[in-house]
Design a protein around this motif. Structure first.
Motif, PDB file in Angstrom:
ATOM      1  N   ALA A  22       0.830  -1.210   0.000  1.00 57.75           N
ATOM      2  CA  ALA A  22       0.000   0.000   0.000  1.00 57.75           C
ATOM      3  C   ALA A  22       0.860   1.254   0.000  1.00 57.75           C
ATOM      4  O   ALA A  22       0.436   2.305  -0.509  1.00 57.75           O
ATOM      5  CB  ALA A  22      -0.934  -0.009   1.207  1.00 57.75           C
ATOM      6  N   GLY A  28      -0.656   4.530   0.970  1.00 66.40           N
ATOM      7  CA  GLY A  28      -1.854   4.970   0.255  1.00 66.40           C
ATOM      8  C   GLY A  28      -3.095   4.195   0.669  1.00 66.40           C
ATOM      9  O   GLY A  28      -3.077   3.385   1.597  1.00 66.40           O
ATOM     10  N   ARG A  29      -4.169   4.421  -0.055  1.00 69.02           N
ATOM     11  CA  ARG A  29      -5.454   3.779   0.224  1.00 69.02           C
ATOM     12  C   ARG A  29      -5.503   2.387  -0.401  1.00 69.02           C
ATOM     13  O   ARG A  29      -4.897   2.142  -1.454  1.00 69.02           O
ATOM     14  CB  ARG A  29      -6.621   4.616  -0.320  1.00 69.02           C
ATOM     15  N   ALA A  43      -6.666  -2.120   8.320  1.00 69.01           N
ATOM     16  CA  ALA A  43      -7.065  -0.775   8.727  1.00 69.01           C
ATOM     17  C   ALA A  43      -6.482  -0.423  10.094  1.00 69.01           C
ATOM     18  O   ALA A  43      -6.092   0.730  10.341  1.00 69.01           O
ATOM     19  CB  ALA A  43      -8.589  -0.669   8.747  1.00 69.01           C
ATOM     20  N   VAL A  55      -3.675   1.625   7.391  1.00 67.13           N
ATOM     21  CA  VAL A  55      -3.973   1.724   5.962  1.00 67.13           C
ATOM     22  C   VAL A  55      -5.461   2.038   5.788  1.00 67.13           C
ATOM     23  O   VAL A  55      -6.306   1.285   6.280  1.00 67.13           O
ATOM     24  CB  VAL A  55      -3.631   0.414   5.232  1.00 67.13           C
ATOM     25  N   PRO A  56      -5.828   3.129   5.104  1.00 71.35           N
ATOM     26  CA  PRO A  56      -7.240   3.406   4.858  1.00 71.35           C
ATOM     27  C   PRO A  56      -7.816   2.362   3.896  1.00 71.35           C
ATOM     28  O   PRO A  56      -7.383   2.257   2.752  1.00 71.35           O
ATOM     29  CB  PRO A  56      -7.234   4.799   4.215  1.00 71.35           C
ATOM     30  N   VAL A  57      -8.770   1.568   4.370  1.00 71.79           N
ATOM     31  CA  VAL A  57      -9.321   0.453   3.603  1.00 71.79           C
ATOM     32  C   VAL A  57     -10.777   0.719   3.268  1.00 71.79           C
ATOM     33  O   VAL A  57     -11.562   1.153   4.112  1.00 71.79           O
ATOM     34  CB  VAL A  57      -9.210  -0.877   4.385  1.00 71.79           C
ATOM     35  N   THR A  58     -11.138   0.442   2.014  1.00 69.89           N
ATOM     36  CA  THR A  58     -12.533   0.397   1.571  1.00 69.89           C
ATOM     37  C   THR A  58     -12.789  -1.006   1.038  1.00 69.89           C
ATOM     38  O   THR A  58     -11.900  -1.622   0.447  1.00 69.89           O
ATOM     39  CB  THR A  58     -12.791   1.431   0.461  1.00 69.89           C
ATOM     40  N   PHE A 107      -7.055   4.627  -5.519  1.00 67.65           N
ATOM     41  CA  PHE A 107      -6.384   3.744  -4.578  1.00 67.65           C
ATOM     42  C   PHE A 107      -4.980   3.407  -5.069  1.00 67.65           C
ATOM     43  O   PHE A 107      -4.740   3.305  -6.270  1.00 67.65           O
ATOM     44  CB  PHE A 107      -7.194   2.453  -4.397  1.00 67.65           C
ATOM     45  N   GLN A 108      -4.098   3.204  -4.107  1.00 68.35           N
ATOM     46  CA  GLN A 108      -2.743   2.757  -4.421  1.00 68.35           C
ATOM     47  C   GLN A 108      -2.689   1.245  -4.581  1.00 68.35           C
ATOM     48  O   GLN A 108      -1.848   0.714  -5.312  1.00 68.35           O
ATOM     49  CB  GLN A 108      -1.777   3.182  -3.306  1.00 68.35           C
TER      50      GLN A 108
END
Length: 244
Positions: free
Chosen positions: A39, A42-43, A59, A63-66, A103-104
């Motif tokens: 990551a 990044g996202r 998360a 790490v920002p996770v969607t 996203f990365q």
């Protein structure tokens, strides 16, 4: 069998096995460690996030996770662990749903791309990943290698696992590249329980071609999340694709 029939409320309630199986620390920790590295600050977007086996600890590592998830029941189990603000999840098909932003990293773990039962759907999964990534972003897939060498002529099934209380039997349709996994669980009684899941198996070379069609190139392939060498004897692989 349709996906909604498999990933129902009953399956979701029994999916998590804390500390054991795919939730064991020796399985989960290397997965999360590698994804944090990829990551790069990044996202990250997880396709088929399920109950958050990987997404939640990722998360928690900052790490920002969607997530994208087809099953409302699986999302319900995830929501018992973390709220929408901490880990947003979009309900729907990972081949078409578009998450906001860029996203990365996108990733798809534990053989889940094989739950898509046509080659067309699997290619669209790559294309949807590409739509979400910044240039140079990575798409990571964890997938098993088809065990056709263990399938003698005239036989249609292989025994994948034999453990105390559990047997895995895979039946193959080699014409259509389909396999149905039959999961038998049992105890000391005379009764056993059967769970089944259909898959379309993919050779590594075919996976690479799918990636090329979506604008990716293979960056690395290892036998596991810890970077073991991938060989002809490897039973699975972790493949990292980079968007051109």
């Amino acid at each position: 069998m349709e996906s909604n029939d498999i990933w129902d409320a009953e399956t979701a309630r029994g999916y998590d096995t804390p500390g054991e199986g795919m939730f064991a620390p020796e399985v989960l920790a290397p997965t999360v460690d590698r994804l944090v590295e990829l990551a790069g600050g990044g996202r990250a977007l997880e396709f088929a996030i399920g109950t958050g086996r990987v997404g939640v600890p990722l998360a928690e590592r900052g790490v920002p996770v969607t997530g994208i998830e087809l099953s409302p029941a699986m999302i319900g189990q995830l929501r018992a662990k973390v709220d929408e603000a901490a880990l947003p999840v979009l309900e729907g098909d990972m081949t078409t749903v578009r998450a906001p932003g860029e996203f990365q990293l996108a990733y798809l773990v534990f053989n889940t791309i094989s739950n898509l039962l046509t080659q067309e759907q699997q290619v669209e999964c790559f294309r949807n990943a590409a739509r979400h990534l910044v240039p140079g972003g990575r798409f990571v897939i964890e997938l098993w290698v088809p065990e056709l060498r263990a399938l003698p002529p005239g036989r249609k099934a292989t025994v994948g696992v034999v453990e105390s209380g559990y047997i895995l039997l895979d039946t193959y349709d080699v014409l259509n590249q389909h396999v149905v996994s039959h999961h038998f669980t049992f105890d000391e009684t005379r009764r056993a329980r059967l769970g089944r899941s259909p898959h379309r198996y993919i050779w590594p070379a075919e996976l690479d071609l799918m990636a090329q069609l979506a604008g990716f190139e293979l960056e690395s392939r290892h036998a596991d999340w810890e970077g073991g060498e991938f060989t002809a004897e490897s039973g699975s692989h972790v493949s990292v694709y980079r968007l051109a």
